[in-house]
Design a protein around this motif. Structure first.
Motif, short mmCIF file in Angstrom:
data_model
loop_
_atom_site.label_atom_id
_atom_site.label_comp_id
_atom_site.label_asym_id
_atom_site.label_seq_id
_atom_site.Cartn_x
_atom_site.Cartn_y
_atom_site.Cartn_z
N VAL A 73 1.03 -4.00 -2.97
CA VAL A 73 1.64 -2.75 -2.53
C VAL A 73 0.51 -1.72 -2.37
CG1 VAL A 73 3.29 -0.91 -3.04
CG2 VAL A 73 3.79 -3.27 -3.73
N ARG A 74 0.11 -1.45 -1.17
CA ARG A 74 -1.08 -0.63 -0.92
C ARG A 74 -0.76 0.73 -0.31
NH1 ARG A 74 -2.74 -5.96 0.63
NH2 ARG A 74 -4.20 -6.81 -0.91
N GLN A 75 0.49 1.02 -0.10
CA GLN A 75 0.87 2.30 0.48
C GLN A 75 2.35 2.56 0.16
OE1 GLN A 75 0.16 0.75 4.55
NE2 GLN A 75 2.23 1.45 5.02
N GLY A 76 2.79 3.79 0.40
CA GLY A 76 4.21 4.07 0.24
C GLY A 76 5.02 3.36 1.31
N GLN A 77 6.30 3.14 1.03
CA GLN A 77 7.14 2.47 2.01
C GLN A 77 7.28 3.33 3.27
OE1 GLN A 77 8.50 -0.48 2.42
NE2 GLN A 77 9.60 0.12 4.29
N ARG A 78 6.89 2.77 4.38
CA ARG A 78 6.99 3.48 5.66
C ARG A 78 8.47 3.65 6.01
NH1 ARG A 78 4.17 1.60 11.40
NH2 ARG A 78 5.28 3.08 12.75
N PRO A 79 8.93 4.87 6.32
CA PRO A 79 10.34 5.09 6.66
C PRO A 79 10.70 4.45 8.00
CG PRO A 79 9.27 7.14 6.02
CD PRO A 79 8.18 6.14 6.26
N ASN A 80 11.95 4.07 8.14
CA ASN A 80 12.47 3.61 9.43
C ASN A 80 13.80 4.31 9.68
OD1 ASN A 80 13.71 1.94 7.30
ND2 ASN A 80 14.72 0.89 9.00
N GLY A 81 14.16 4.45 10.93
CA GLY A 81 15.43 5.07 11.29
C GLY A 81 15.49 6.53 10.86
N SER A 82 16.67 6.96 10.39
CA SER A 82 16.83 8.35 9.91
C SER A 82 15.91 8.59 8.72
CB SER A 82 18.28 8.60 9.48
OG SER A 82 19.17 8.41 10.56
N THR A 83 15.39 9.80 8.63
CA THR A 83 14.51 10.13 7.51
C THR A 83 14.94 11.37 6.74
OG1 THR A 83 13.04 11.40 8.97
CG2 THR A 83 12.50 9.06 8.62
N ASP A 84 15.87 12.16 7.29
CA ASP A 84 16.30 13.37 6.61
C ASP A 84 17.66 13.82 7.16
OD1 ASP A 84 16.29 15.50 4.90
OD2 ASP A 84 14.87 16.71 6.06
N PRO A 85 18.74 13.19 6.72
CA PRO A 85 20.07 13.50 7.27
C PRO A 85 20.43 14.97 7.11
CG PRO A 85 20.15 11.51 5.95
CD PRO A 85 18.81 12.13 5.71
N ARG A 131 8.42 -7.79 1.78
CA ARG A 131 7.90 -7.20 3.00
C ARG A 131 9.05 -6.76 3.90
NH1 ARG A 131 5.16 -11.40 5.35
NH2 ARG A 131 6.95 -11.81 6.69
N HIS A 132 9.00 -5.51 4.31
CA HIS A 132 9.96 -4.96 5.27
C HIS A 132 9.42 -5.22 6.67
CE1 HIS A 132 12.96 -1.79 6.54
NE2 HIS A 132 12.15 -1.79 7.58
N ASP A 133 10.16 -5.97 7.48
CA ASP A 133 9.76 -6.25 8.86
C ASP A 133 10.64 -5.45 9.80
OD1 ASP A 133 7.68 -8.31 8.56
OD2 ASP A 133 9.27 -9.49 7.66
N CYS A 134 10.01 -4.57 10.57
CA CYS A 134 10.74 -3.70 11.48
C CYS A 134 10.78 -4.30 12.88
CB CYS A 134 10.09 -2.32 11.54
SG CYS A 134 10.97 -1.13 12.58
N VAL A 135 11.89 -4.07 13.59
CA VAL A 135 12.04 -4.57 14.96
C VAL A 135 10.98 -3.95 15.88
CG1 VAL A 135 13.66 -2.80 15.72
CG2 VAL A 135 13.78 -5.07 16.74
N GLU A 136 10.40 -2.81 15.47
CA GLU A 136 9.35 -2.16 16.28
C GLU A 136 8.02 -2.89 16.18
OE1 GLU A 136 9.35 1.71 14.61
OE2 GLU A 136 11.11 2.38 15.72
N GLY A 137 7.90 -3.85 15.26
CA GLY A 137 6.69 -4.66 15.19
C GLY A 137 5.82 -4.43 13.97
N TRP A 138 6.12 -3.43 13.13
CA TRP A 138 5.31 -3.18 11.95
C TRP A 138 5.97 -3.78 10.71
CZ3 TRP A 138 7.87 -0.46 8.21
CH2 TRP A 138 8.90 0.40 8.61
N SER A 139 5.18 -3.91 9.63
CA SER A 139 5.70 -4.41 8.36
C SER A 139 5.06 -3.62 7.22
CB SER A 139 5.43 -5.90 8.20
OG SER A 139 4.04 -6.17 8.19
N CYS A 140 5.71 -3.66 6.06
CA CYS A 140 5.22 -2.90 4.92
C CYS A 140 5.71 -3.58 3.65
CB CYS A 140 5.74 -1.47 4.99
SG CYS A 140 5.10 -0.38 3.71
N ILE A 141 4.82 -3.79 2.69
CA ILE A 141 5.19 -4.40 1.41
C ILE A 141 5.48 -3.29 0.41
CG2 ILE A 141 4.35 -5.79 -0.53
CD1 ILE A 141 2.70 -7.39 1.48
#
Length: 263
Positions: A73-85, A131-141
């Protein structure tokens, strides 16, 4: 098998980008392709159904997604979709740091229930580094902590006719001229009862942040990121997806994404 997964991700990325363009621009260029009467959409739906059946045959129901060590885990979880309802009911909960939050579970259950955030935190928990795999092509552990969804389902006693778990959320998504609609998502009971499917309230040893879905989001580690609904308001057990949204099983699915996004 790896080639199949890569090609499938490429298709999802292209399809997702097209659907996103329709949503953001309000353009009607793809309306004919995304309509329920379109033969193109019928082909995509057939492919989705085939993918679902094949993966269910090839992958054991309890097969685990890869897990990693905490050192990865080398970074904070990258947000996806809504980020501040900005929905009023969500803002009221956020102002009180979610002290008044209650998650409901109903529909086809013997015992409708609701849980406060503290009650969920006091249940047996599971922690997993995935690992979070996003449809946009990025991933994040990231490291996730939460209560297994199966635990909640067992307490509510799911009725035999139930086939799907529908997640209702606090965040609204803009559809341009059509206005805003509440986000929703769904999975089948196989993925709902998978040991890595959790209702997460913690990320990287901290309380879940708003950008990542506070106070509660679902983690479905064998599917792509858009399936992992954030800002969960309630859970509903259903026998069919027809009554929800446009009947395709989720906000993005109603715009052309695949309902089953297994990886």
């Amino acid at each position: 098998m790896s080639g199949f997964i890569i090609n499938r991700r490429r298709f999802l990325t292209v399809a997702g980008a097209a659907a996103s363009a329709v949503t953001l621009s309000g353009c009607g260029a793809f309306d004919g392709f995304l309509s329920s009467q379109s033969p193109v959409r019928d082909v995509l739906a057939s492919a989705n159904s085939l993918t679902y059946r094949v993966q269910r045959m090839l992958i054991d129901a309890d097969a685990l997604a890869p897990e990693f060590s905490a050192s990865e885990v080398r970074q904070g979880q990258r947000p996806n979709g809504s980020t501040d309802p900005t929905d009023a009911d969500y803002l009221a909960l956020k102002e009180k740091q979610f002290a008044d939050y209650r998650m409901t579970i109903g529909g086809l259950v013997e015992k409708p229930l609701s849980f406060s955030l503290d009650e969920l935190r006091n249940m047996p928990a599971r922690t997993q580094v995935t690992r979070h795999d996003c449809v946009e092509g990025w991933s994040c552990i990231a490291k996730w902590t939460g209560v297994p969804l199966a635990t909640i389902l067992d307490e509510a006693r799911v009725k035999p006719e139930a086939r799907f778990v529908v997640f209702h959320c606090y965040d609204s998504m803009d559809l341009g001229l059509s206005g805003a609609v509440r986000y929703y998502e769904s999975i089948d009971l196989i993925d709902a009862r998978h040991p890595q499917t959790i209702l997460a309230y913690g990320c990287n040893d901290e309380a879940l942040r708003v950008a990542n879905g506070a106070p509660l989001r679902v983690r479905i580690e064998r599917q792509l990121g858009y399936k992992m609904a954030k800002y969960i308001k309630g859970i509903e057990l259903a026998s069919t997806l027809a009554p929800y949204g446009s009947g395709k099983g989720g906000f993005w699915e109603d715009l052309g994404y695949e309902w089953y996004a297994g990886i």
